[in-house]
Structure formats: structure tokens, C-alpha cells
Design a protein around this motif. Sequence first.
Motif, PDB file in Angstrom:
ATOM      1  N   ILE A  33       0.857  -1.205   0.000  1.00 58.16           N
ATOM      2  CA  ILE A  33       0.000   0.000   0.000  1.00 58.16           C
ATOM      3  C   ILE A  33       0.889   1.249   0.000  1.00 58.16           C
ATOM      4  CG2 ILE A  33      -1.669   1.349   1.340  1.00 58.16           C
ATOM      5  CD1 ILE A  33      -2.669  -1.356   2.523  1.00 58.16           C
ATOM      6  N   ASP A  34       1.893   1.254   0.879  1.00 54.84           N
ATOM      7  CA  ASP A  34       2.800   2.421   0.946  1.00 54.84           C
ATOM      8  C   ASP A  34       3.466   2.660  -0.407  1.00 54.84           C
ATOM      9  OD1 ASP A  34       2.164   2.683   3.593  1.00 54.84           O
ATOM     10  OD2 ASP A  34       4.044   1.863   4.362  1.00 54.84           O
ATOM     11  N   GLY A  35       3.915   1.571  -1.039  1.00 52.38           N
ATOM     12  CA  GLY A  35       4.582   1.691  -2.347  1.00 52.38           C
ATOM     13  C   GLY A  35       3.646   2.274  -3.391  1.00 52.38           C
ATOM     14  N   ALA A  36       2.390   1.819  -3.373  1.00 52.18           N
ATOM     15  CA  ALA A  36       1.424   2.308  -4.370  1.00 52.18           C
ATOM     16  C   ALA A  36       1.123   3.793  -4.144  1.00 52.18           C
ATOM     17  CB  ALA A  36       0.144   1.473  -4.292  1.00 52.18           C
ATOM     18  N   ILE A  37       0.898   4.181  -2.883  1.00 53.12           N
ATOM     19  CA  ILE A  37       0.570   5.593  -2.594  1.00 53.12           C
ATOM     20  C   ILE A  37       1.746   6.493  -2.977  1.00 53.12           C
ATOM     21  CG2 ILE A  37       0.101   7.267  -0.740  1.00 53.12           C
ATOM     22  CD1 ILE A  37      -1.501   5.057   0.687  1.00 53.12           C
ATOM     23  N   THR A 139       4.215  -0.773  -5.959  1.00 55.79           N
ATOM     24  CA  THR A 139       4.758   0.278  -6.825  1.00 55.79           C
ATOM     25  C   THR A 139       4.501  -0.081  -8.289  1.00 55.79           C
ATOM     26  OG1 THR A 139       6.475   0.760  -5.225  1.00 55.79           O
ATOM     27  CG2 THR A 139       6.928   1.427  -7.492  1.00 55.79           C
ATOM     28  N   GLU A 140       4.823  -1.323  -8.625  1.00 56.07           N
ATOM     29  CA  GLU A 140       4.651  -1.805 -10.006  1.00 56.07           C
ATOM     30  C   GLU A 140       3.190  -1.690 -10.450  1.00 56.07           C
ATOM     31  OE1 GLU A 140       5.375  -6.038 -11.194  1.00 56.07           O
ATOM     32  OE2 GLU A 140       7.321  -5.593 -10.312  1.00 56.07           O
ATOM     33  N   ALA A 141       2.280  -2.097  -9.574  1.00 59.86           N
ATOM     34  CA  ALA A 141       0.858  -2.066  -9.927  1.00 59.86           C
ATOM     35  C   ALA A 141       0.366  -0.621 -10.059  1.00 59.86           C
ATOM     36  CB  ALA A 141       0.037  -2.824  -8.891  1.00 59.86           C
ATOM     37  N   ALA A 142       0.896   0.279  -9.240  1.00 58.88           N
ATOM     38  CA  ALA A 142       0.502   1.692  -9.340  1.00 58.88           C
ATOM     39  C   ALA A 142       1.042   2.293 -10.638  1.00 58.88           C
ATOM     40  CB  ALA A 142       1.020   2.467  -8.125  1.00 58.88           C
ATOM     41  N   MET A 143       2.277   1.940 -10.992  1.00 62.23           N
ATOM     42  CA  MET A 143       2.858   2.451 -12.257  1.00 62.23           C
ATOM     43  C   MET A 143       2.020   1.975 -13.440  1.00 62.23           C
ATOM     44  SD  MET A 143       6.205   3.709 -11.789  1.00 62.23           S
ATOM     45  CE  MET A 143       7.622   2.894 -12.408  1.00 62.23           C
ATOM     46  N   ALA A 144       1.630   0.704 -13.418  1.00 64.37           N
ATOM     47  CA  ALA A 144       0.818   0.167 -14.518  1.00 64.37           C
ATOM     48  C   ALA A 144      -0.523   0.895 -14.585  1.00 64.37           C
ATOM     49  CB  ALA A 144       0.611  -1.335 -14.331  1.00 64.37           C
TER      50      ALA A 144
END
Length: 156
Positions: A33-37, A139-144
Motif C-alpha cells: 500500500i505504501d509503495g502504491a501511494i 509500486t509496479e501495480a501503481a505504475m501500470a
Amino acid sequence: MASTFQGQLVCSAESRFAIVASRFNDLITSRLIDGAIETIVRHGGDSEKIDVVMVPGSFEIPMAAQRLASSGNYAAVICVGAVIQGSTTHHEYINSQVASGIMSIARETGVPVTFGIITCETMEQALDRSGGKVGNKGTEAAMAAIEMVSLFGTLS
Ligand code: INI
């Protein structure tokens, strides 16, 4: 001359994102979650426009993602979870349902729904993939998600 369309890793501060996360293995999912935010904000998003929706386990992720994606309120839905292989085949049932569920929702709603679910054998592998030496699946999923929102913006 061929036309090429591709998304940029830039998101509008107006875009609203949902992150659906499982509480199961929350040591790992909190890092996802932190990585995505952090990724959304680093690429121009507004943290006030990110909603984090917690579900019991990865099996429940598609149910919540379906609801969020079809609400019309979100530019994209980012799914994060961690399925760690145990001594039974339970994880296999979860993995197959979650991956195909997420893809179906994206297809049915036309909203990008991305897959930040770690599927691995050990807690050590999960730690490596949630901000350790093999990156961060959140992070990867947020970038995508950011790239797909941008791409769809160029196609509409
Ligand atoms: N849920 C996970 O997110 N990861 C797991 O590793 C896991 N394992 O191994 O059991 C898990 N199980 C719970 C499952 O997702 C459901 O919440 C549960 O079956 C109730 O529907």
C-alpha cells in the motif's frame, strides 16, 4: 506512417485512485500500500484522492475491486495482496480466482484494474517483493495503473 499510442507515467492531480488491499499477510500488504501511494504521489497524483479499501484476504479482492471499478468514481483500481504458499493447495485456488477475477473486472468495466498480488513460496520472498531486493509489487501495480489511465486518455 504508423501511429503509436502509449501512456506516460504522469497522472493528473484530479484523478481518483482506489487501492484494494488484503489484511491477510498485512506485514507485506502494508508495504505494498505504501509503495502504491508513494508512486501515485511521485507521479503527480494527490494523496487526498486515494482511497484504500481493506478486505479480509486476497480471495475477496476481486469482489471489492468490481464494486469500485463499476462505481465510476475511480480512474483506476490497484489491487495488492500476498498469497504465500502453505502446506496445502489453498493458495492455488486463491491465485487462480484472483488473477482471472481482476482481468474480468477490467474487461467488463473498461477501468484499468492492476495486479499487485505477490504469489510466492516463503515470507522471505514476499519481503523481497514488497520493498526489498526484488522491488515492490505495489509500486509496479501503481505504475501500470498510471500508464493505463494515461494511455486510455490518448485513445478516447
Ligand atoms: N489470503 C491471502 O491474502 N493470502 C494467503 O496467503 C492466504 N492463505 O494462504 O490462506 C489467504 N487466505 C484467505 C483467503 O484469501 C480468504 O480471505 C478466505 O479463504 C475467506 O474467503
